[in-house]
Design a protein around this motif. Sequence first.
Motif, PDB file in Angstrom:
ATOM      1  N   ALA A  76       0.816  -1.213   0.000  1.00 28.78           N
ATOM      2  CA  ALA A  76       0.000   0.000   0.000  1.00 28.78           C
ATOM      3  C   ALA A  76       0.851   1.265   0.000  1.00 28.78           C
ATOM      4  N   PHE A  77       2.172   1.115   0.130  1.00 28.56           N
ATOM      5  CA  PHE A  77       3.052   2.273   0.230  1.00 28.56           C
ATOM      6  C   PHE A  77       3.033   3.092  -1.057  1.00 28.56           C
ATOM      7  N   ALA A  78       3.015   4.411  -0.899  1.00 35.96           N
ATOM      8  CA  ALA A  78       2.988   5.316  -2.053  1.00 35.96           C
ATOM      9  C   ALA A  78       4.200   6.244  -1.997  1.00 35.96           C
ATOM     10  N   LEU A  79       4.975   6.276  -3.073  1.00 31.51           N
ATOM     11  CA  LEU A  79       6.128   7.172  -3.157  1.00 31.51           C
ATOM     12  C   LEU A  79       5.675   8.628  -3.224  1.00 31.51           C
ATOM     13  N   THR A  80       6.350   9.484  -2.482  1.00 34.02           N
ATOM     14  CA  THR A  80       6.126  10.921  -2.590  1.00 34.02           C
ATOM     15  C   THR A  80       7.146  11.507  -3.565  1.00 34.02           C
ATOM     16  N   ARG A  81       7.004  12.783  -3.871  1.00 36.37           N
ATOM     17  CA  ARG A  81       7.986  13.445  -4.737  1.00 36.37           C
ATOM     18  C   ARG A  81       9.379  13.404  -4.119  1.00 36.37           C
ATOM     19  N   THR A  82       9.420  13.582  -2.805  1.00 35.65           N
ATOM     20  CA  THR A  82      10.714  13.525  -2.105  1.00 35.65           C
ATOM     21  C   THR A  82      11.344  12.151  -2.262  1.00 35.65           C
ATOM     22  N   HIS A  83      10.552  11.107  -2.134  1.00 33.47           N
ATOM     23  CA  HIS A  83      11.066   9.753  -2.289  1.00 33.47           C
ATOM     24  C   HIS A  83      11.571   9.514  -3.706  1.00 33.47           C
ATOM     25  N   LYS A  84      10.826   9.980  -4.692  1.00 34.43           N
ATOM     26  CA  LYS A  84      11.226   9.785  -6.087  1.00 34.43           C
ATOM     27  C   LYS A  84      12.532  10.512  -6.378  1.00 34.43           C
ATOM     28  N   ARG A  85      12.693  11.704  -5.828  1.00 36.29           N
ATOM     29  CA  ARG A  85      13.947  12.444  -6.024  1.00 36.29           C
ATOM     30  C   ARG A  85      15.111  11.708  -5.379  1.00 36.29           C
ATOM     31  N   TYR A 172      23.974   2.675   8.443  1.00 36.08           N
ATOM     32  CA  TYR A 172      25.109   3.582   8.628  1.00 36.08           C
ATOM     33  C   TYR A 172      25.662   3.933   7.254  1.00 36.08           C
ATOM     34  N   PHE A 173      26.218   5.139   7.151  1.00 36.58           N
ATOM     35  CA  PHE A 173      26.647   5.607   5.831  1.00 36.58           C
ATOM     36  C   PHE A 173      27.699   6.693   5.981  1.00 36.58           C
ATOM     37  N   CYS A 174      28.301   7.033   4.852  1.00 38.42           N
ATOM     38  CA  CYS A 174      29.349   8.059   4.835  1.00 38.42           C
ATOM     39  C   CYS A 174      28.741   9.400   5.232  1.00 38.42           C
ATOM     40  N   PRO A 175      29.234  10.024   6.289  1.00 41.26           N
ATOM     41  CA  PRO A 175      28.596  11.256   6.782  1.00 41.26           C
ATOM     42  C   PRO A 175      28.775  12.458   5.866  1.00 41.26           C
ATOM     43  N   THR A 176      29.684  12.375   4.882  1.00 35.52           N
ATOM     44  CA  THR A 176      29.870  13.506   3.971  1.00 35.52           C
ATOM     45  C   THR A 176      28.919  13.448   2.774  1.00 35.52           C
ATOM     46  N   SER A 181      20.828  11.631   0.964  1.00 36.63           N
ATOM     47  CA  SER A 181      19.799  11.151   1.909  1.00 36.63           C
ATOM     48  C   SER A 181      19.820   9.629   1.975  1.00 36.63           C
ATOM     49  N   LEU A 182      20.978   9.081   2.321  1.00 43.44           N
ATOM     50  CA  LEU A 182      21.155   7.636   2.284  1.00 43.44           C
ATOM     51  C   LEU A 182      20.304   6.901   3.315  1.00 43.44           C
ATOM     52  N   GLY A 183      19.992   7.533   4.427  1.00 46.15           N
ATOM     53  CA  GLY A 183      19.097   6.911   5.395  1.00 46.15           C
ATOM     54  C   GLY A 183      17.718   6.696   4.800  1.00 46.15           C
ATOM     55  N   ARG A 184      17.202   7.709   4.123  1.00 42.06           N
ATOM     56  CA  ARG A 184      15.910   7.589   3.451  1.00 42.06           C
ATOM     57  C   ARG A 184      15.981   6.551   2.330  1.00 42.06           C
ATOM     58  N   PHE A 185      17.059   6.607   1.555  1.00 45.22           N
ATOM     59  CA  PHE A 185      17.220   5.662   0.454  1.00 45.22           C
ATOM     60  C   PHE A 185      17.236   4.226   0.959  1.00 45.22           C
ATOM     61  N   ALA A 186      17.877   3.994   2.114  1.00 43.63           N
ATOM     62  CA  ALA A 186      17.952   2.641   2.669  1.00 43.63           C
ATOM     63  C   ALA A 186      16.561   2.099   2.974  1.00 43.63           C
ATOM     64  N   ILE A 187      15.695   2.929   3.540  1.00 44.15           N
ATOM     65  CA  ILE A 187      14.339   2.475   3.850  1.00 44.15           C
ATOM     66  C   ILE A 187      13.551   2.226   2.565  1.00 44.15           C
ATOM     67  N   LEU A 188      13.661   3.136   1.603  1.00 41.97           N
ATOM     68  CA  LEU A 188      12.958   2.954   0.333  1.00 41.97           C
ATOM     69  C   LEU A 188      13.400   1.670  -0.358  1.00 41.97           C
ATOM     70  N   HIS A 189      14.689   1.394  -0.315  1.00 41.88           N
ATOM     71  CA  HIS A 189      15.180   0.164  -0.943  1.00 41.88           C
ATOM     72  C   HIS A 189      14.609  -1.071  -0.250  1.00 41.88           C
ATOM     73  N   GLN A 190      14.535  -1.036   1.078  1.00 44.49           N
ATOM     74  CA  GLN A 190      13.996  -2.185   1.803  1.00 44.49           C
ATOM     75  C   GLN A 190      12.495  -2.357   1.544  1.00 44.49           C
ATOM     76  N   ILE A 191      11.775  -1.256   1.385  1.00 46.59           N
ATOM     77  CA  ILE A 191      10.362  -1.350   1.015  1.00 46.59           C
ATOM     78  C   ILE A 191      10.225  -2.033  -0.343  1.00 46.59           C
ATOM     79  N   GLN A 192      11.028  -1.590  -1.304  1.00 45.44           N
ATOM     80  CA  GLN A 192      10.979  -2.191  -2.633  1.00 45.44           C
ATOM     81  C   GLN A 192      11.400  -3.656  -2.595  1.00 45.44           C
ATOM     82  N   LYS A 193      12.373  -3.965  -1.774  1.00 39.44           N
ATOM     83  CA  LYS A 193      12.833  -5.351  -1.675  1.00 39.44           C
ATOM     84  C   LYS A 193      11.730  -6.234  -1.093  1.00 39.44           C
ATOM     85  N   ALA A 194      11.056  -5.761  -0.055  1.00 37.30           N
ATOM     86  CA  ALA A 194       9.945  -6.526   0.521  1.00 37.30           C
ATOM     87  C   ALA A 194       8.840  -6.724  -0.517  1.00 37.30           C
ATOM     88  N   GLN A 195       8.545  -5.692  -1.287  1.00 38.40           N
ATOM     89  CA  GLN A 195       7.548  -5.812  -2.350  1.00 38.40           C
ATOM     90  C   GLN A 195       7.945  -6.901  -3.339  1.00 38.40           C
TER      91      GLN A 195
END
Length: 236
Positions: A76-85, A172-176, A181-195
């Motif tokens: 049911a998850f829906a990508l926002t514009r921020t997620h797509k970017r 965890y990711f490179c702080p520079t 937005s690697l923290g956000r990307f990590a969650i989005l990737h896991q959502i897609q992987k679960a799908q």
Amino acid sequence: MSELANLKLYATAEHPCSYLKDQQASTIFIDPAANLDVNVYSALSELGFRRSGGHIYRPHCADCAACISVRVPVQAFALTRTHKRCLKRNSDLTITSTAHPNIDEHYALYERYIHARHSDGDMYPPNRQQYIDFLNNPLGCTHYIEMRKQGKLIGCAVSDRLSNGLSAIYTYFCPTQTTRSLGRFAILHQIQKAQNLGLPYLYLGYWIRNCQKMTYKSEYQPFEKLIDRQWVLGAS
């Protein structure tokens, strides 16, 4: 499940809460000597338990119930514009998954991340054994999702595969690499992987309404909250 009824629980002594000022916290955890498997771990996740290393736990505070288990029903998850970017910005990365990461490489990245982002937290100062103990999983269901730029490790999402979903353990990711937005990307990737795996949920751990550090979890909509042992659609 009869296996759950036979599990022994232990409680920690009260200690200062890591998230809410002037609050005392306590935790219950499953007997470390219990013979668990992924199915039991999955059932415990349905009841709001999380994993840290070899320990399965959940908050059990006498005067506070602010920590709420949350999960994303991924279909049911829906990508926002921020997620797509965010996905577009990171489309140049190579993403692989391994159960056996290069500890030297990963710990070096984890150490940089903790020093830069969490020098005021429970995991500071970091050390190699703490890193291993924190993420090691004797159940054998943990995968390290590696994010690489031209072969260099710049991020990792540690994820447990349950029978009823994925559980996002830590990122965890490179702080520079702030613009990615690697923290956000990590969650989005896991959502897609679960799908893609046909799994119904991504478990995000605990959410506290008035804790700034946890507000990011509510951006993944819809999300469900565990209230009085029932999963209900939640609003931030």
